[in-house]
Write an enzyme that holds these catalytic residues in place. Structure first.
Site: not given
Ligand code: NAD
Ligand code: WQD
Length: 339
Positions: A126, A150, A154
């Site tokens: 991430s 979190y 990572k």
């Molecule tokens: P999500 O929660 O929709 O998907 C994660 C999935 O993993 C879910 O279906 C959940 O049920 C499953 N899961 C969680 N713990 C588990 C376990 N112990 N065993 C089996 N299954 C399990 O999230 P997402 O947005 O699809 O994110 C996927 C990956 O990408 C995550 O690792 C997240 O940290 C990373 N990521 C997400 C974002 C984002 O903003 N969505 C950004 C950067 C990184």
């Molecule tokens: C985006 C912008 C908020 C909600 C997070 C995690 C990051 C990654 C992606 C997993 C920011 C603003 C948000 C709201 C708002 N996840 N905001 N009102 O914080 O960039 O990243 O998700 O790895 O680790 O930290 O994403 O969508 O929460 O926020 O004003 O109700 O929107 O302040 O500027 P962020 P976000």
């Protein structure tokens, strides 16, 4: 012979979109998910969109016996590892769950992979690993830091993967650093379905548009940015999904460790996102500017040029497409996968 890939967390938001692309590219897909943050319905929809079948195991990655069974029953060649917890605020109040799922869960997976002689892995890292970046755009070589459990989970897994690649030849590992994934499949059949109050911006805006929430709280109007609100690199989830196929292709011909940003390279402010979503849904989105959210950075966007060079991948979808697709998903499924 088709390539067999295990997708952990494949029922989730990014996982389900990636499974669609894998099936379309004729991969055989095995999904392991404990459904703690997703629905089985997502995979049924995935099969409908892609016209292929997924072999699904409701299983926790921390359960190594079950995981071993999955590997033994399928001749898995590579793994895309999405499974984990991702709510930043929850990680502060319940760090143990984050280290247990994200760190210990990954270690279990790696042990089973090695036991079964599977050494190709794509890992969901991430942009959070850059902490509060000193400048933008952010390159892969920038210093890493964590501001919450979190993010630290990572960082730790990134380091474990590096140690692993240094310890033994044969590992092929991609650490993909996602920026802000948004949007949904163009069919409107799958999309992001957060449980409870959304933490992330776009699902929150979409729920205001559909009438599930009264107004958006804009966290901070006094950042040193174009309009005072936070700026992020929003990337269409289908573009992101395609980045995983590009990484698998790369790992097919390159051993060792790859680390790449997956972003668009453009910064978009919170208010610019509100305006784009208003264009997509044809409604106005009520909002109130409130205090900054603790831990948020002013701006963060990617330098995506390394991924373009090594993976021959770059994001294609515009901000308007991200919003149009998110709105199609939200309006077709006002309550997400709960029918
Ligand atoms: P999500 O929660 O929709 O998907 C994660 C999935 O993993 C879910 O279906 C959940 O049920 C499953 N899961 C969680 N713990 C588990 C376990 N112990 N065993 C089996 N299954 C399990 O999230 P997402 O947005 O699809 O994110 C996927 C990956 O990408 C995550 O690792 C997240 O940290 C990373 N990521 C997400 C974002 C984002 O903003 N969505 C950004 C950067 C990184
Ligand atoms: C985006 C912008 C908020 C909600 C997070 C995690 C990051 C990654 C992606 C997993 C920011 C603003 C948000 C709201 C708002 N996840 N905001 N009102 O914080 O960039 O990243 O998700 O790895 O680790 O930290 O994403 O969508 O929460 O926020 O004003 O109700 O929107 O302040 O500027 P962020 P976000």
């Amino acid at each position: 012979m088709s390539h067999k890939v295990l997708v952990t967390g494949g029922a989730g938001y990014i996982g389900s979109h990636t499974v669609v692309e894998l099936l379309k590219a004729n991969f055989e897909v095995i999904v392991v998910d404990n459904l703690c943050n997703s629905s089985r319905v997502a995979l049924t929809r995935v099969e409908g969109i892609a016209g292929g079948l997924v072999r699904f195991y409701e299983c926790d990655i921390r359960n190594s016996n079950q995981l071993l069974k999955v590997f033994r029953e399928n001749k898995i060649e590579s793994v895309i590892h999405f499974a984990g917890l991702k709510a930043v605020g929850e990680s502060v109040t319940d760090p143990i769950s984050y280290y247990e799922n994200n760190v210990a869960g990954t270690v279990q997976l790696l042990k089973v992979m090695r036991q079964c002689d599977v050494r190709t892995l794509v890992f969901s890292s991430s942009a959070t690993v850059y902490g509060d970046p000193a400048s933008v755009p952010v390159c892969e070589g920038f210093p890493r830091s964590a501001t919450n459990p979190y993010g630290r989970s990572k960082l730790i897994v990134e380091d474990i993967l590096e140690d692993l690649c240094n310890s033994e030849a044969g590992w092929r590992v991609a650490r993909l650093r996602y920026f802000n994934p948004v949007g949904a499949h163009a069919s409107g059949e799958i999309g992001e379905d957060p449980r409870g109050i959304p933490n992330n911006l776009l699902p929150y805006i979409a729920q205001v548009a559909i009438g599930r929430r009264e107004y958006l709280s804009v966290f901070g109007g006094d950042y040193p940015t174009i309009d005072g609100t936070g700026v992020r690199d929003f990337i269409h989830v289908v573009d992101l999904a395609k980045g995983h196929l590009a990484a698998l292709n790369y790992l097919g011909v390159n051993e060792g460790l790859l680390t790449a940003n997956l972003g668009t390279g453009s910064g978009v402010s919170v208010l610019q996102m509100v305006a784009a979503f208003e264009r997509a849904c044809g409604k106005s989105i009520s909002y109130k500017v409130v205090d900054r959210r603790p831990g948020d950075v002013a701006q963060c966007w990617a330098d995506p040029s390394y991924a373009k060079t090594v993976l021959a991948w770059e994001a294609q979808c515009s901000l308007d497409e991200m919003c149009a697709d998110a709105w199609r998903w939200q309006s077709k499924n006002p309550n997400g996968f709960v029918i």
